[in-house]
Design an enzyme around this catalytic site. Structure first.
Site, PDB file in Angstrom:
ATOM      1  CD  GLU A 159      -2.690  -1.368   2.448  1.00  0.00           C
ATOM      2  OE1 GLU A 159      -3.739  -2.025   2.419  1.00  0.00           O
ATOM      3  OE2 GLU A 159      -2.192  -0.924   3.499  1.00  0.00           O
ATOM      4  CG  ASP A 198     -15.114  -7.557   1.590  1.00  0.00           C
ATOM      5  OD1 ASP A 198     -16.213  -7.402   2.135  1.00  0.00           O
ATOM      6  OD2 ASP A 198     -14.034  -7.460   2.204  1.00  0.00           O
TER       7      ASP A 198
END
Length: 252
Positions: A12, A218
Site C-alpha cells: 500500500e 469486498d
C-alpha cells in the site's frame, strides 16, 4: 511540513514511495521507514501490519522518531453499507473500536475508558470515556473533494465512487454477512478494518491531525468476485493519486 503515512501492508506504500524524490530507507529497531520529498514536504512512511496493537506501536514510534505535523492512513476495508462496491473509497470522518466491549458497565459498544481511578471518598471507580475518535475535519473535507475530482482507476469495470463517513476497527477479520450487518446496525458505519480507530486514538492522544482513506476490498454481501491482487493494484494506484494531490495542496 512533515507528513507521516501508515499502511498495514508494504504494497500500500509503494505508490507513495514511487512519487517521492530523494527516497531513503531508515531502520529503527525492527521497523523500516522510508523518507522522501513530495511537493516540498517531507514524508515518512512505514508499514504497521494488521491489527490494533500493531497499528498503535507503529503510529507511536513514527510520531516519536520523526514528529510529523499530520498523519495519513490508507488501506483496504470491508464494506458494511450495502451500496458500496469493490474499489469505492471511504474518507473517514470518525472511527470506533467495535470490539471494545464494556456494555456490562452500561457503556455503548466501542466506548473507551480513560483516567480510571478509585475515588477514596466512595471507593467507586471514576472515569471519563470516548466513543468515536474524529479525523481532522479540514483534511477530511480536502481528501473527499480531492478524491471526487480525480479520475480513479476502474476495478472490474466499476469506476470507484467516493464516500465520507464512519469506519469501525477491531482485531477480527469480518467474513460473515451477519456480522457485517450487525456492525452496520450498531455503529452506522460505512466500512470495517483492523487499524484505523487505533491510529485515530493514538493521534488524538498525541494531538496530531489524522486523515484516513480506505478502499473497499469486498462488498457487504460478499457477492463481488474480484481477486485481492487485482483489487490491490488498482486501489494502491488510486491511493497514490489522492495522496499526491492532497500533499500538493497542503501549506508549507
Amino acid at each position: 511540513m512533515k507528513i507521516g503515512i501508515i499502511g498495514a501492508l508494504d504494497e500500500e506504500l509503494i505508490p507513495i514511495r514511487a512519487l517521492s524524490s530523494h527516497l531513503e530507507k531508515i531502520e529503527r529497531g525492527q521497523r523500516t521507514y522510508w523518507h522522501g520529498d513530495m511537493h516540498g514536504h517531507q514524508v515518512y512512511l512505514t508499514r504497521c501490519d494488521p491489527g490494533k496493537v500493531n497499528a498503535v506501536i507503529a503510529t507511536q514510534q513514527l510520531l516519536d522518531f520523526f514528529e510529523p505535523d499530520v498523519l495519513f492512513n490508507m488501506g483496504s476495508s470491508g464494506a458494511l453499507a450495502p451500496n458500496l462496491e469493490v474499489g469505492d473509497l471511504v474518507v473517514a470522518t470518525d472511527a470506533i473500536q467495535h470490539d471494545f466491549d464494556l456494555i456490562g458497565w452500561g457503556m455503548k459498544p466501542g466506548e473507551i475508558l480513560f483516567d480510571v481511578v478509585t475515588k477514596p471518598e466512595t471507593g467507586q471507580l471514576g472515569f471519563t470515556s470516548r466513543h468515536a475518535f474524529i479525523t481532522d475535519p479540514k483534511l477530511t473535507d480536502l481528501a473527499f473533494e480531492t478524491a471526487r475530482s480525480l479520475t480513479l482507476d476502474e476495478i472490474n469495470g466499476h469506476k470507484p465512487a467516493v464516500y465520507k463517513g464512519r469506519v469501525v476497527s477491531g482485531d477480527q477479520f469480518i467474513s460473515s454477512v451477519e456480522k457485517a450487518g450487525q456492525l452496520l446496525t450498531t455503529h452506522n458505519a460505512l466500512a470495517v478494518d483492523m487499524e484505523a480507530a487505533a491510529i485515530a486514538h493514538t493521534c488524538e492522544i498525541n494531538k496530531v491531525p489524522f486523515l484516513c482513506v480506505r478502499a473497499m476490498s469486498d462488498k457487504a454481501d460478499h457477492s463481488a468476485n474480484v481477486s485481492f491482487t487485482d483489487f490491490l493494484v488498482a486501489a494502491t494506484d488510486n491511493y497514490g493519486k489522492v495522496f499526491d494531490k492532497i500533499i500538493q495542496q497542503l501549506g508549507k
